[in-house]
Design a protein around this motif. Structure first.
Motif: not given
Length: 305
Positions: A3-30
């Motif tokens: 589920l965490k992978q699904l959440e991360y990938a959806l965040a990237v899809a909706e934000e259009g950015s790995f950086t913003r997705a990481a900020e939204r998910c409260h994790t580091v980009q790496s």
């Protein structure tokens, strides 16, 4: 796949950015990038096209997003569904509305809902009808109140017609047309008009009305807030067309009924698979509408799916 992978990938899809997705998910980009890469490896295909400026979905990514949203929503609803089966409505409720909502005191409805269901966290957003429909279809919003022109077909959501409202001309008190009992739409053809942005649902209802009579629609000022219509008319810069209940709340202007008036339809819309909280709000909405006085503009229909 988890589920965490699904959440991360959806965040990237909706934000259009790995950086913003990481900020939204409260994790580091790496960490987020590593989990998305593992997900792509498990699926055997790339979900994203990575460029220097933006991340775009591949065709496989688009298919993933549709299924992943459904899967995450179902997972998040498990606890709420179990609680509802035991007689307790809880969870969250995301609601949207247009800024020119009439016919319904939504604040009072939400206050009544909160009193009955204090364990539901309510979030309210304001936007245009197109955005609200997209949010409900995408399950990012539970229920919304929208306004569309009569010819618009609403698909992909459950909906209920709340009312039909005729638009009236809003004029400065000293305008030559302000003394008329009714103004023909043709008289507004060459008037400078203030209206919503081209392509919006609110704008289409006036565009369609003018086009039906083969009239020009002379919009000089495009706005996003109905209160700006009042301001432009007060300053004698333009003439507006708004629903009669909204015009009744304006000051320093005159509202005149229009022959061949454009019509706006107000709807409540919600997901075809509503959460327990959304189901409870729809039930309360029906109860509220059944008890409210019926103005002439009110149209009563059964819910449509």
């Amino acid at each position: 796949m988890n589920l965490k992978q699904l959440e991360y990938a959806l965040a990237v899809a909706e934000e259009g950015s790995f950086t913003r997705a990481a900020e939204r998910c409260h994790t580091v980009q790496s960490a987020l990038s590593h989990q998305v890469a593992r997900l792509e490896a498990n699926l055997g295909t790339a979900l994203f096209e990575r460029t220097s400026r933006r991340v775009n979905l591949t065709p496989a990514g688009e298919a993933f997003v549709r299924s992943a949203r459904t899967a995450l929503e179902a997972t998040r609803r498990i606890a709420d569904e179990v609680a509802a089966a035991c007689g307790e409505v809880r969870g969250s409720l995301a609601i949207g509305m247009i800024s020119s909502l009439t016919e319904l005191d939504l604040v009072q409805v939400l206050a009544d809902f909160h009193h009955q269901y204090p364990h539901v966290a309510i979030r309210l957003s304001v936007g245009n009808s197109e955005w609200l429909i997209d949010q409900v279809r995408g399950r990012r919003m539970d229920l919304a109140f929208i306004g569309v022109w009569p010819g618009e077909v609403i698909t992909g959501v459950a909906h209920r017609l709340l009312a039909e409202e005729e638009l009236v001309a809003v004029l400065p008190p000293d305008h030559p047309l302000a003394s008329l009992a009714r103004v023909p739409l043709a008289e507004l053809e060459h008037q400078p008009l203030v209206d919503f942005a081209a392509g919006s649902g609110a704008r289409r209802q006036t565009d369609e009305a003018f086009a039906a009579l083969r009239l020009q629609h002379n919009v000089q000022f495009e706005v996003s807030d109905v209160r700006l219509v009042e301001r432009f008319v007060q300053q004698r810069l333009a003439v507006g067309l708004v629903p009669a209940p909204i015009a009744a709340g304006f000051a320093g202007v005159v509202a005149v009924p229009v022959c061949d008036a454009p019509v706006r339809r107000l709807y409540a819309i919600w997901s075809n698979t509503p959460t327990p909280a959304a189901t409870a709000l729809v039930a309360l909405l029906e109860q509220t509408l059944a008890q409210a006085p019926k103005p002439p503009s009110m149209v009563r229909l059964a819910p449509v799916i």
